[in-house]
Scaffold this motif. Structure first.
Motif, PDB file in Angstrom:
ATOM      1  N   GLU A  13       0.846  -1.084   0.225  1.00 55.36           N
ATOM      2  CA  GLU A  13      -0.085  -0.093   0.010  1.00 55.36           C
ATOM      3  C   GLU A  13       0.729   1.236   0.105  1.00 55.36           C
ATOM      4  N   ARG A  14       1.903   1.269   0.602  1.00 53.30           N
ATOM      5  CA  ARG A  14       2.831   2.209   0.713  1.00 53.30           C
ATOM      6  C   ARG A  14       3.710   2.449  -0.523  1.00 53.30           C
ATOM      7  N   LYS A  15       3.810   1.466  -1.162  1.00 52.85           N
ATOM      8  CA  LYS A  15       4.532   1.574  -2.501  1.00 52.85           C
ATOM      9  C   LYS A  15       3.240   2.124  -3.611  1.00 52.85           C
ATOM     10  N   LYS A  16       2.228   1.635  -3.648  1.00 49.53           N
ATOM     11  CA  LYS A  16       1.159   2.223  -4.379  1.00 49.53           C
ATOM     12  C   LYS A  16       1.124   3.587  -4.289  1.00 49.53           C
ATOM     13  N   GLU A  17       0.892   4.245  -2.943  1.00 47.23           N
ATOM     14  CA  GLU A  17       0.830   5.429  -2.596  1.00 47.23           C
ATOM     15  C   GLU A  17       1.910   6.474  -3.168  1.00 47.23           C
ATOM     16  N   THR A  19       3.881   5.494  -5.584  1.00 45.76           N
ATOM     17  CA  THR A  19       3.761   5.634  -7.195  1.00 45.76           C
ATOM     18  C   THR A  19       2.604   6.693  -7.461  1.00 45.76           C
ATOM     19  N   ARG A  20       1.359   6.560  -6.943  1.00 43.26           N
ATOM     20  CA  ARG A  20       0.361   7.631  -7.149  1.00 43.26           C
ATOM     21  C   ARG A  20       0.989   8.997  -6.926  1.00 43.26           C
ATOM     22  N   GLU A  21       1.868   9.274  -5.736  1.00 38.97           N
ATOM     23  CA  GLU A  21       2.176  10.628  -5.728  1.00 38.97           C
ATOM     24  C   GLU A  21       3.274  10.979  -6.645  1.00 38.97           C
ATOM     25  N   ALA A  22       3.939  10.164  -7.083  1.00 36.21           N
ATOM     26  CA  ALA A  22       5.136  10.314  -8.169  1.00 36.21           C
ATOM     27  C   ALA A  22       4.404  10.888  -9.463  1.00 36.21           C
ATOM     28  N   LEU A  23       3.230  10.074  -9.758  1.00 35.13           N
ATOM     29  CA  LEU A  23       2.711  10.481 -11.162  1.00 35.13           C
ATOM     30  C   LEU A  23       2.034  11.794 -10.946  1.00 35.13           C
ATOM     31  N   ILE A  24       1.635  12.219  -9.818  1.00 31.94           N
ATOM     32  CA  ILE A  24       0.773  13.563  -9.579  1.00 31.94           C
ATOM     33  C   ILE A  24       1.888  14.409  -9.906  1.00 31.94           C
ATOM     34  N   SER A  47       8.616  10.021 -17.084  1.00 34.93           N
ATOM     35  CA  SER A  47       9.162  10.831 -16.079  1.00 34.93           C
ATOM     36  C   SER A  47       9.461   9.965 -14.769  1.00 34.93           C
ATOM     37  N   VAL A  48       8.341   8.885 -14.420  1.00 34.63           N
ATOM     38  CA  VAL A  48       8.389   8.352 -13.235  1.00 34.63           C
ATOM     39  C   VAL A  48       8.906   6.785 -13.503  1.00 34.63           C
ATOM     40  N   ASP A  49       9.100   6.490 -14.674  1.00 36.71           N
ATOM     41  CA  ASP A  49       9.736   5.237 -15.084  1.00 36.71           C
ATOM     42  C   ASP A  49       8.358   4.087 -14.698  1.00 36.71           C
ATOM     43  N   VAL A  50       7.214   4.384 -15.202  1.00 37.30           N
ATOM     44  CA  VAL A  50       6.244   3.303 -14.887  1.00 37.30           C
ATOM     45  C   VAL A  50       5.511   3.209 -16.410  1.00 37.30           C
ATOM     46  N   PHE A  56      -2.915   4.051 -15.646  1.00 38.97           N
ATOM     47  CA  PHE A  56      -4.271   3.712 -15.713  1.00 38.97           C
ATOM     48  C   PHE A  56      -4.875   3.186 -14.592  1.00 38.97           C
ATOM     49  N   ARG A  57      -4.001   2.512 -13.665  1.00 42.45           N
ATOM     50  CA  ARG A  57      -4.706   1.902 -12.518  1.00 42.45           C
ATOM     51  C   ARG A  57      -4.871   3.014 -11.528  1.00 42.45           C
ATOM     52  N   TYR A  58      -4.154   4.139 -11.668  1.00 39.41           N
ATOM     53  CA  TYR A  58      -4.489   4.938 -10.722  1.00 39.41           C
ATOM     54  C   TYR A  58      -5.443   6.403 -10.961  1.00 39.41           C
ATOM     55  N   PHE A  59      -5.383   6.648 -12.448  1.00 35.75           N
ATOM     56  CA  PHE A  59      -6.210   7.659 -12.965  1.00 35.75           C
ATOM     57  C   PHE A  59      -6.576   7.561 -14.256  1.00 35.75           C
ATOM     58  N   ALA A  60      -7.824   7.831 -14.554  1.00 31.59           N
ATOM     59  CA  ALA A  60      -8.844   7.610 -15.680  1.00 31.59           C
ATOM     60  C   ALA A  60      -8.097   8.588 -16.976  1.00 31.59           C
ATOM     61  N   GLY A  61      -7.242   9.469 -16.633  1.00 33.97           N
ATOM     62  CA  GLY A  61      -6.688  10.106 -17.734  1.00 33.97           C
ATOM     63  C   GLY A  61      -6.053  11.452 -17.169  1.00 33.97           C
ATOM     64  N   LYS A  62      -5.251  12.410 -18.118  1.00 37.53           N
ATOM     65  CA  LYS A  62      -4.927  13.434 -17.891  1.00 37.53           C
ATOM     66  C   LYS A  62      -5.537  14.294 -17.014  1.00 37.53           C
ATOM     67  N   GLU A  63      -6.927  14.611 -17.240  1.00 37.38           N
ATOM     68  CA  GLU A  63      -7.594  15.612 -16.458  1.00 37.38           C
ATOM     69  C   GLU A  63      -7.711  15.074 -14.934  1.00 37.38           C
ATOM     70  N   GLU A  64      -7.751  13.766 -14.764  1.00 38.70           N
ATOM     71  CA  GLU A  64      -8.166  13.170 -13.150  1.00 38.70           C
ATOM     72  C   GLU A  64      -6.608  13.564 -12.572  1.00 38.70           C
TER      73      GLU A  64
END
Length: 226
Positions: A13-17, A19-24, A47-50, A56-64
């Motif tokens: 869960e910490r790793k997922k969080e 990754t999500r923060e890095a993408l944002i 930029s995040v090397d994913v 798309f596991r975290y966000f529906a697209g650029k808007e989100e």
């Protein structure tokens, strides 16, 4: 075995969080540097090397992902409002919930979410697709705030418009204060709270002045409406 499994779950869960923060962070940095329309999802994931699949596991697209910080702010506010004491007056609960969220964000390491929220504000307002999405989110937030106030007061929001009217008033004052704070460029929570308090003081004085009440008779009493 259970402790080991729990630790593994917590690590995932910490790793997922992270990754999500890095993408944002990566997306918003690119949006601010290149512009929203000129930035691609491929550039964000590089930029995040994913992979794109991970994105798309975290966000529906650029808007989100562009609105992620604002959505987090809204979630924090709703949570803070839901735990305000039941005996608080509705407007007091709204204002103290807002103060609690500003205080929490302002004390984050590096002033993370609050700073990013402010940095993205002008971009969102200058990008039509993001502005439209932001307005939709604001309408949904107001709806949920209205439901929460109605729940607290034991009211039916379909029959009693007071919660909706109060939420609209709250958002109007906050919008004016946020605009003033942004233009001042003093990016700290204490200055924001002073600006919000001053805006509420002016609203109270305005309502007490009689300036707003002289034209509030029912339209049918005015010959101009006939």
């Amino acid at each position: 075995m259970q402790d080991t499994a729990g630790a593994a779950t917590g690590l995932r869960e910490r790793k997922k969080e992270r990754t999500r923060e890095a993408l944002i962070d990566a997306a918003q940095e690119l949006f601010l540097r290149k512009g929203y329309d000129a930035t691609t999802i491929d550039e964000v994931v590089a930029s995040v090397d994913v992979s794109r699949r991970t994105f798309f596991r975290y966000f529906a697209g650029k808007e989100e992902v562009a609105l992620a910080r604002a959505i987090e702010f809204e979630g924090l506010f709703l949570e803070a409002l839901s735990i305000r004491p039941a005996d608080e007056a509705p407007l007091t609960a709204l204002r103290r919930a807002g103060r609690a969220v500003v205080s929490e964000i302002d004390h984050e390491p590096g002033n993370g979410s609050g700073h990013e929220f402010l940095r993205m504000r002008s971009l969102i307002e200058g990008t039509p697709v993001l502005l439209a999405a932001s307005l939709r989110n604001a309408m949904e937030l107001e709806r949920r705030m209205t439901l929460e106030l109605a729940r607290r007061e034991g009211l039916d929001p379909d029959r009693d418009r007071r919660p909706a009217l109060l939420v609209t008033l709250y958002h109007s004052v906050m919008r004016v204060a946020m605009d003033e704070w942004t233009e001042a460029g003093i990016l700290d929570g204490a200055h924001l709270m002073r600006t919000i308090d001053a805006a509420w003081d002016d609203m109270a004085a305005l309502l007490d002045s009689g300036w707003t009440t002289s034209g509030m008779a029912r339209p049918e009493t005015d010959p101009g409406f006939e």
